[in-house]
Motif scaffolding. Structure first.
Motif, PDB file in Angstrom:
ATOM      1  N   GLY A   1      51.179  69.384  43.880  1.00 47.41           N
ATOM      2  CA  GLY A   1      51.309  67.993  44.257  1.00 47.41           C
ATOM      3  C   GLY A   1      50.104  67.434  44.993  1.00 47.41           C
ATOM      4  O   GLY A   1      50.127  66.302  45.466  1.00 47.41           O
ATOM      5  N   GLN A   2      49.027  68.217  45.074  1.00 46.85           N
ATOM      6  CA  GLN A   2      47.841  67.751  45.784  1.00 46.85           C
ATOM      7  C   GLN A   2      47.306  66.480  45.136  1.00 46.85           C
ATOM      8  O   GLN A   2      47.176  66.388  43.916  1.00 46.85           O
ATOM      9  N   GLY A   3      47.020  65.490  45.971  1.00 49.23           N
ATOM     10  CA  GLY A   3      46.457  64.238  45.498  1.00 49.23           C
ATOM     11  C   GLY A   3      47.475  63.247  44.977  1.00 49.23           C
ATOM     12  O   GLY A   3      47.116  62.138  44.592  1.00 49.23           O
ATOM     13  N   LEU A   4      48.762  63.616  44.950  1.00 48.98           N
ATOM     14  CA  LEU A   4      49.784  62.713  44.461  1.00 48.98           C
ATOM     15  C   LEU A   4      50.287  61.811  45.581  1.00 48.98           C
ATOM     16  O   LEU A   4      50.393  62.234  46.730  1.00 48.98           O
ATOM     17  N   ARG A   5      50.623  60.585  45.224  1.00 54.12           N
ATOM     18  CA  ARG A   5      51.255  59.652  46.160  1.00 54.12           C
ATOM     19  C   ARG A   5      52.678  59.415  45.676  1.00 54.12           C
ATOM     20  O   ARG A   5      52.895  59.046  44.523  1.00 54.12           O
TER      21      ARG A   5
ATOM     22  N   GLY B   1      52.234  70.653  48.029  1.00 55.70           N
ATOM     23  CA  GLY B   1      50.879  70.209  48.319  1.00 55.70           C
ATOM     24  C   GLY B   1      50.708  68.719  48.507  1.00 55.70           C
ATOM     25  O   GLY B   1      49.605  68.242  48.778  1.00 55.70           O
ATOM     26  N   VAL B   2      51.795  67.952  48.370  1.00 59.17           N
ATOM     27  CA  VAL B   2      51.704  66.518  48.650  1.00 59.17           C
ATOM     28  C   VAL B   2      51.468  66.369  50.155  1.00 59.17           C
ATOM     29  O   VAL B   2      52.140  67.021  50.959  1.00 59.17           O
ATOM     30  N   GLN B   3      50.518  65.536  50.521  1.00 59.61           N
ATOM     31  CA  GLN B   3      50.213  65.324  51.931  1.00 59.61           C
ATOM     32  C   GLN B   3      51.220  64.357  52.545  1.00 59.61           C
ATOM     33  O   GLN B   3      51.652  63.395  51.900  1.00 59.61           O
ATOM     34  N   ASP B   4      51.580  64.592  53.797  1.00 58.43           N
ATOM     35  CA  ASP B   4      52.545  63.747  54.492  1.00 58.43           C
ATOM     36  C   ASP B   4      52.115  62.276  54.464  1.00 58.43           C
ATOM     37  O   ASP B   4      52.947  61.389  54.289  1.00 58.43           O
ATOM     38  N   ALA B   5      50.835  62.017  54.611  1.00 65.24           N
ATOM     39  CA  ALA B   5      50.322  60.641  54.609  1.00 65.24           C
ATOM     40  C   ALA B   5      50.467  59.974  53.244  1.00 65.24           C
ATOM     41  O   ALA B   5      50.368  58.745  53.144  1.00 65.24           O
ATOM     42  N   ASP B   6      50.702  60.757  52.197  1.00 65.60           N
ATOM     43  CA  ASP B   6      50.841  60.231  50.837  1.00 65.60           C
ATOM     44  C   ASP B   6      52.299  60.079  50.418  1.00 65.60           C
ATOM     45  O   ASP B   6      52.601  59.911  49.235  1.00 65.60           O
ATOM     46  N   ILE B   7      53.214  60.151  51.387  1.00 64.53           N
ATOM     47  CA  ILE B   7      54.639  59.967  51.125  1.00 64.53           C
ATOM     48  C   ILE B   7      55.107  58.718  51.867  1.00 64.53           C
ATOM     49  O   ILE B   7      55.022  58.652  53.092  1.00 64.53           O
ATOM     50  N   ASP B   8      55.551  57.720  51.118  1.00 70.93           N
ATOM     51  CA  ASP B   8      56.132  56.522  51.708  1.00 70.93           C
ATOM     52  C   ASP B   8      57.645  56.622  51.561  1.00 70.93           C
ATOM     53  O   ASP B   8      58.150  56.910  50.477  1.00 70.93           O
ATOM     54  N   HIS B   9      58.355  56.350  52.645  1.00 69.39           N
ATOM     55  CA  HIS B   9      59.809  56.535  52.678  1.00 69.39           C
ATOM     56  C   HIS B   9      60.438  55.262  53.241  1.00 69.39           C
ATOM     57  O   HIS B   9      60.133  54.870  54.365  1.00 69.39           O
TER      58      HIS B   9
ATOM     59  N   VAL C   1      57.010  65.714  41.215  1.00 70.47           N
ATOM     60  CA  VAL C   1      55.689  66.334  41.096  1.00 70.47           C
ATOM     61  C   VAL C   1      55.418  66.776  39.658  1.00 70.47           C
ATOM     62  O   VAL C   1      54.340  66.520  39.107  1.00 70.47           O
ATOM     63  N   GLU C   2      56.395  67.418  39.036  1.00 67.50           N
ATOM     64  CA  GLU C   2      56.194  67.887  37.659  1.00 67.50           C
ATOM     65  C   GLU C   2      55.954  66.724  36.705  1.00 67.50           C
ATOM     66  O   GLU C   2      55.045  66.775  35.862  1.00 67.50           O
TER      67      GLU C   2
END
Length: 156
Positions: A14-18, A46-54, A144-145
């Motif tokens: 998940g790196q680089g994913l928003r 691997g998704v970064q916390d900053a790239d997750i909007d909730h 992610v997939e």
């Protein structure tokens, strides 16, 4: 090729994913557990916390409109719908389950954006509790997939 095994989260990247998450507050104990499992699994891929909007909405019927706003805003690789609908004694259960599900599917197709639908529908609270963690994990993995797959298909 990605491993389809449910335990294959380590093969997902998940790196680089928003990712955008829309969570219904109705049945909040369940939806909070869904959200916690989902968030932890996104981080594990691997998704970064900053790239997750909730964001939170009142209930499952409001989830599609918030997803639509996120899709229109753009910049997301995938979205996730979280909610819990427990059958009651009236037809309301079918209405909410059918309409929220149809809305999520239509948005995914209209925007060509993966939306992992983890709006669980159960007969009772016990079934919801039994499903809350696994369904949250599954939602993160699906997002992610599918985001990775669509990126790959766009390149080819």
């Amino acid at each position: 090729m990605l491993n389809a095994d449910k335990g294959a989260a380590t093969s997902l990247n998940g790196q680089g994913l928003r990712i955008g998450i829309v969570q219904a507050r109705w049945n909040e104990g369940i939806t909070n557990a869904l959200a916690q499992a989902c968030h932890q699994e996104l981080l594990a891929t691997g998704v970064q916390d900053a790239d997750i909007d909730h964001v939170m909405v009142p209930g499952a019927l409001e989830v599609p409109v918030a997803l639509q706003a996120m899709a229109e805003r753009g910049g997301y690789d995938a979205l996730i719908a979280l909610g819990c609908i427990i059958r009651g004694e009236t037809y309301h259960f079918e209405l909410v389950a059918n309409e929220s599900g149809a809305g999520v599917t239509r948005l995914s197709l209209d925007y060509r954006l993966p939306i992992a639908n983890a709006i669980i529908t159960t007969e009772n609270l016990e079934q919801a509790i039994a499903r809350q963690t696994e369904k949250g994990l599954d939602a993160a993995r699906v997002a992610v997939e599918m985001a990775t797959l669509l990126h790959t298909l766009k390149k080819s």
